[in-house]
Design an enzyme around this catalytic site. Structure first.
Site, mmCIF file in Angstrom:
data_model
loop_
_atom_site.group_PDB
_atom_site.id
_atom_site.type_symbol
_atom_site.label_atom_id
_atom_site.label_comp_id
_atom_site.label_asym_id
_atom_site.label_seq_id
_atom_site.Cartn_x
_atom_site.Cartn_y
_atom_site.Cartn_z
ATOM 1 C CD GLU A 104 -2.723 1.124 2.556
ATOM 2 O OE1 GLU A 104 -3.932 1.351 2.481
ATOM 3 O OE2 GLU A 104 -2.150 0.922 3.641
ATOM 4 C CE1 TYR A 175 -3.136 9.113 6.360
ATOM 5 C CE2 TYR A 175 -3.855 7.020 5.439
ATOM 6 C CZ TYR A 175 -3.425 7.770 6.519
ATOM 7 O OH TYR A 175 -3.287 7.186 7.754
#
Ligand code: ADP
Ligand code: SF4
Length: 674
Positions: A104, A175
């Protein structure tokens, strides 16, 4: 046992771009608390998941550049070539069992603290750092965006060299790419702001760049929050979340979708969500793309998993917590042992580990996080070399775990419990609002004990020192638990006081009469006082919740439950009195004092309940010691703590029996040479 054919569908291979997963079990990215500092610990943990049958096993968040540093929390890094070798350990550990390794890639934008690197933060616009920092992220200009795209591409190429099969573009959990997507955080007026098409631009470019860089052999997955739960001003599954999927539908090789915004939404505890709780928000995705879709929802029931696939909600069964509670969940279904699945209870103690900056831990699975440092395996344990008789006294979480683990090691075990039911504190605590799943700690252990011919259960058997002497066991293990204290000693109030009229949570569970305005005093700060307040308010009592902390059940910040919990208390009409300590209680008044100024305050009080701390139930231990019998105390009767700690204490004792009790191995960060 052969596999139940109903579950065959879960074991079908699924193609993800250029790679193929051997089944539909997909361990979505989750934090471990190990990060770049402890690559061997991380690799061993992921390797056990792959061994347990997860077709895809992903890492936690992996920073693509020093401008995305989440210190002091543990995250991975792919900042230069020096990061490749440590990460390759994880890919190798996963490949050793035929599973696909996913990574990720991550940039936090205004969410990254950069406390370690001290590189200025970046964001779509000038933005005070998200979450508790006296810092500001600067706005990215065109050259920053260009550089950012190169970081993603470089990190992807390093990930490929490290051996990963699935490389993420991560647009979730507030994010950076998500900060561009959401109009709440993107107020730019250039080609990357304004219309949704403009706000999606960076995400589209990242997918294209990543595919171009590694798409020949690696699948490119997009993790997207399709609803940030901020209503129409943010990304919603009926609104812009849907439009983003429509716009990019066929671009990535896999969609990993969830309900996010803040992390707590996605990994809600059982108190605030049921199994499959994200379905209503994510189910639309599959109808808009031909690419495989994965999502999470604390799935532990194979029937519900099959239903997810058959109803075309998703193509994989995404799981973080269920894979932590039972890394062998897929293998158990595959082998027709689904009754042996150790179901996640949704307590979020695993989330607390990362939030506290320590290695992963789990209430249900005491071996989690111990794969490398202690060499513990969830399914294997050494047989004890001698034929010994063990007597375990107390059938709460600790006693049940000790009996099971000693039984697995081959001892002749007797488990004596005073009550006619096993479960100890679980029998009480699971009656609190939303905590019913906690009984799984008992149910799984009782079920597994039932398979062991060498473990005998004795309910309704309160033991005395004389009984213990007469029994004549080689090993006596005391798991007699704890009780709530009456003297008001807690985290803040360290001096014992006198509160003769007060009740404790034990009294409330035992059915003590509750009258008049109820004052619940929380100087413990985990779930008990808040949960009791909720329960009593729901029954119609006027409830005043007093805490020495700044917010209700303050430690539940660590389990990502605090905001949900405080909202629930406010909604149920509980009056919260923060930053107050309790001085005395008499004549229908609880006397409080401000923890900063000492200023007094009086609250009308019909019933005072003290939830401040617990004391070990040590009477039997004292009697036994007096009779000269050796015994080992475990769990709450040694140190009252969480259920996770009680289970761990029992497991540690039983696993180390006959072994030297050495300190755990400590992993040093490997030197990175770019
Ligand atoms: P833990 O979390 O450490 O397992 P619990 O409080 O949940 O602790 O469980 C302790 C259990 O021990 C309770 O079920 C209690 O009834 C039992 N117990 C306490 N004293 C005795 C005793 N003398 N004999 C048998 N069982 C006991
Ligand atoms: Fe589930 Fe609790 Fe274990 Fe986390 S700690 S995986 S929520 S049982």
């Amino acid at each position: 046992m052969p596999r139940d054919p109903r579950y065959d569908i879960l074991f079908e291979p699924v193609r993800i771009g250029p790679v193929t997963a051997l089944n539909r079990f997909y361990q979505t990215p989750h934090a471990t608390g190990f990060g770049w500092q402890r690559p061997q610990s991380g690799a061993a943990l992921r390797g056990v998941k792959a061994e347990g049958g997860w077709g895809v096993v992903c890492t936690e968040y992996c920073s693509i550049h020093p401008s995305s540093d989440d210190s002091p929390y543990a995250f991975l890094t792919l900042w230069d070539d020096g990061d490749i070798a440590p990460l390759a350990l994880t890919a190798e550990a996963i490949h050793a069992h035929g599973s696909l390794a996913g990574i990720e890639l991550w940039h936090g934008g205004a969410h990254a603290s950069n406390r370690m690197t001290r590189v200025p933060g970046i964001a779509p616009v000038v933005q005070p750092a998200l979450y508790h920092l006296p810092a500001t992220a600067r706005a990215m200009d065109a050259s920053d965006i260009k550089a950012f795209r190169v970081w993603q591409r470089d990190a992807a190429m390093r990930a490929k060299r490290a051996g990963f099969d699935i490389v993420y573009v991560y647009a979730g959990h507030d994010y950076l790419p998500f900060q561009f997507l959401s109009r709440r955080t993107n107020h730019r007026i250039d080609a990357y702001g304004g219309s949704l098409e403009n706000r999606v631009r960076l995400l589209r470019e990242m997918i294209e760049d990543t595919k171009e860089a590694v798409g020949d052999t690696c699948a490119v997955a997009v993790r997207l929050a399709v609803d940030e739960l901020h209503g129409p001003e943010g990304i919603t599954s009926e609104g812009e979340g849907r439009e983003v999927i429509e716009m990019l539908a066929e671009l990535p090789d896999l969609w990993d979708v969830n309900v996010a915004g803040a992390l707590g939404n996605d990994s809600r505890s059982a108190r605030f969500s049921a199994e499959g709780f994200q379905e209503e928000n994510v189910a639309f995705v599959k109808s808009l793309t031909t690419k495989p879709v994965v999502s999470v929802g604390r799935f532990t029931s194979p029937d519900r998993m099959v239903s997810q696939i058959k109803r075309r909600v998703q193509d994989f069964i995404g799981a973080a917590r269920p894979s932590i509670a039972d890394p062998f969940l897929p293998a158990k279904i595959r082998e027709g042992r689904e009754d042996e699945i150790r179901e996640c209870i949704g307590c979020n103690i695993c989330r607390a580990a990362n939030n506290e900056g320590v290695g992963l831990r789990c209430t249900q699975n005491p071996t989690m996080g111990e794969e490398w440092r202690r060499g513990w395996h969830p399914e294997r344990i050494a047989v004890y070399p001698k034929r010994e008789k063990a007597l375990v006294i107390g059938g709460g979480p600790a006693g049940l775990e000790a009996a099971l683990t000693l039984g697995r090691r081959g001892l002749e075990v007797s488990l004596a419990e005073a009550s006619d039911q096993f479960g100890g504190r679980l029998l009480r605590e699971a009656t609190l609002p939303g905590l019913q799943t906690w009984t799984r700690v008992r149910d799984w252990r009782l079920h597994m004990i039932g398979k062991l011919p060498n473990v005998e259960l004795f309910p309704a058997s309160r033991m005395t020192a004389a009984d213990v002497a007469e029994f004549g066991a080689d090993r006596v293990v005391l798991a007699t638990g704890s009780h709530w204290r009456r003297d008001g000693v807690g985290v803040y109030s360290v001096r014992p006081g006198e509160f003769p009229l007060a009740l404790t949570p034990d009294d409330v569970f035992a059915g003590a009469k509750i009258a008049g305005p109820v004052v619940i005093y929380d100087d413990e700060h985990y779930f008990m006082a808040g949960a009791l307040a909720e329960r009593l308010a729901a029954k119609g009592h006027e409830v005043h919740y007093v805490t020495t902390a700044a917010v209700a059940s303050s430690w539940s910040v660590m389990t990502n439950e605090q905001d949900f919990l405080q909202a629930r208390l406010i909604e149920t009409g509980v009056v919260i009195h923060a930053l107050k300590s309790l001085k005395s209680n008499s004549d229908g008044v609880a006397a409080l004092s401000c923890v900063y100024t000492g200023r007094d305050e009086a609250l009308p009080c019909g019933t005072l309940i003290l939830a401040t701390g617990r004391l070990p139930d040590s009477a039997l231990s004292d009697d036994i010691a007096g009779a000269g019998i050796a015994a080992t105390r475990i769990g709450d009767c040694l140190t009252p703590s969480s259920i996770a700690d009680a289970v761990y204490s029992a497991h540690r004792f039983a696993r180390l029996l006959g072994e030297p009790d050495l300190p755990p191995r400590r992993e040093l960060p490997p030197e990175r040479t770019p």
